[in-house]
Design an enzyme around this catalytic site. Structure first.
Site, PDB file in Angstrom:
ATOM      1  CB  CYS A  79     -19.298 162.597  86.275  1.00 11.95           C
ATOM      2  SG  CYS A  79     -17.762 162.158  87.108  1.00 11.95           S
ATOM      3  CB  CYS A 139      -1.288 162.390  74.142  1.00 11.73           C
ATOM      4  SG  CYS A 139      -0.358 160.862  74.482  1.00 11.73           S
TER       5      CYS A 139
END
Length: 407
Positions: free
Chosen positions: A379, A189
């Site tokens: 990335c 989470c």
């Protein structure tokens, strides 16, 4: 312009190999050497010393990233991801053909496969490596909901906050929380942003689980700030997903997981989906959000060593096959263009650069900052779908557990 012997060797090496795009070496303020065919992509870098060039040539990954983070060269025109794209365009695609090179590749493959096995203890250690480096860093470049995954810009969102809100709303929509008594578990989470969003927007009971102490404490603090009527239906657990599933079999109507599957490790894919199925009640539904590669391949050694130990980005078929082997049914697959993540990463980098000088130099020294710049740039390139980019995208997979929910 006078070059020493090592600089000449550096230039000879690159002159031989750079034939597409444009790589410019800046030897000093007045002299530049242009290599390539003059086309895009284009980048200008300082001339590295011979030792750094040798590392980059013999082992581009992790050699290039290590050279940059330790000050071996600088990009002085264009962005670091432009340099990476030029180099990928000219150096990727070949494999060693001699016996020794093939032997080294097999050893590297074996090391990668061994490292992919992730015990509960190892998972906790690997998560802490990245996510427990300090909330003082993450709060400075993420949005207020601390969403550390791809934002969805493809509906016209103009700000990072709008795009992240769009991601959370669409993810919640795909969960189909159509009854007020549903229970949801958020695997991995993070800082609890999505679980708070689901609780506020649907009224469902939501439990979030994480292995990061920093994330867990942050989520509990944010929970305390919510109105009292949200507290009883929102909780967080500092626990491995496997242990949590074993203790909470068939207690949940929905499972959601955003940006956690990349940390599972390829040998654990089937186990992961078995635990998802174990958490779900009959007829339950799961939405799994993950980065996807065009084809199966090893994790970048530099990323594995410095950023996400033990991680693995799957190809589409690896996700679906693992879920089906765990007796889950594929209901839908939604794909979002890599541009969404590239734009998210650029927004993070802009914010990181703006606050970089404010960070505690004892915790985040120059090498760390350069490492972080290279991580974000690498990335960005990974989600570039043009030639020389990695072609990655983001997928949201919807799975259901066979059976019916009786009310």
């Amino acid at each position: 312009m006078t070059l020493d012997w090592t600089q000449k060797k550096v230039l000879d090496f690159f002159r031989e190999h750079i034939t597409h795009g444009t790589l410019v070496f800046r030897a000093d303020e007045r002299h530049e050497i242009v290599l390539g065919d003059g086309s895009d992509p284009r980048a200008t870098m300082t001339v590295p010393d011979w030792s750094n060039t040798l590392k980059m040539a013999l082992s581009p990954d992790p050699g290039l990233g290590e050279a940059y983070m330790r000050g071996g060269f600088d990009v002085v025109s264009g962005e670091l991801e432009d340099l990476i794209r030029v180099l990928r365009l000219n150096f990727e695609g070949g494999h060693s053909t001699n016996g020794f090179g093939q032997f080294i590749e097999k050893i590297q493959a074996l090391k990668f496969q061994i490292a992919q096995f992730t015990s509960v203890k190892a998972a906790s250690r690997r998560v802490r490596h990245h996510y427990d480096i300090g909330n003082d860093l993450y709060t400075r470049f993420l949005d207020p909901d601390m969403q550390y995954s791809c934002a969805f810009w493809d509906d016209g969102a103009q700000t990072l906050e709008e795009a992240q809100n769009r991601k959370m709303a669409l993810t919640t929509q795909r969960l189909r929380i159509d009854q007020p008594d549903l229970r949801v578990v958020d695997i991995g989470c993070g800082w609890g942003g999505l679980s708070r969003f689901i609780r506020r927007s649907t009224g469902a009971e939501v439990h979030g689980i994480t292995l990061s102490t920093e994330q867990y404490n942050w989520a509990l603090d944010r929970k305390a700030e919510l109105p009292d009527n949200f507290h009883s239906g929102l909780d967080y657990h500092l626990l491995d997903y496997r242990l949590f599933a074993d203790a909470n079999g068939e207690k949940y109507d929905r499972v959601v997981s955003v940006g956690m599957f990349e940390h599972v490790g390829r040998p654990q894919f089937k186990t992961y989906f078995e635990k998802v199925g174990k958490l779900l009640k009959a007829g339950g539904r799961a939405v799994i959000h993950t980065i996807i590669k065009p084809r199966p391949e090893f994790t970048s050694p530099w990323i594995d060593r410095y950023i996400f130990p033990g991680g693995y980005i799957p190809a589409v078929h690896e996700v679906i096959e693992a879920a089906e082997n765990a007796d889950l049914k594929v209901e839908a697959s939604h794909f979002h263009a890599g541009l969404n993540y590239a734009r998210t990463l650029v927004a993070w980098r802009d914010r990181f650069r703006a606050i970089s000088d404010q960070l505690d130099p004892e915790k985040y020294d120059t090498e760390f900052k350069r490492m972080w710049e290279f991580y974000l740039a690498g990335c960005i390139n990974a989600f570039d779908e043009r030639e020389g980019g990695g072609g990655m995208r983001v997928g949201q997979f919807v799975f259901t557990k066979p059976g019916y929910r009786f009310t």
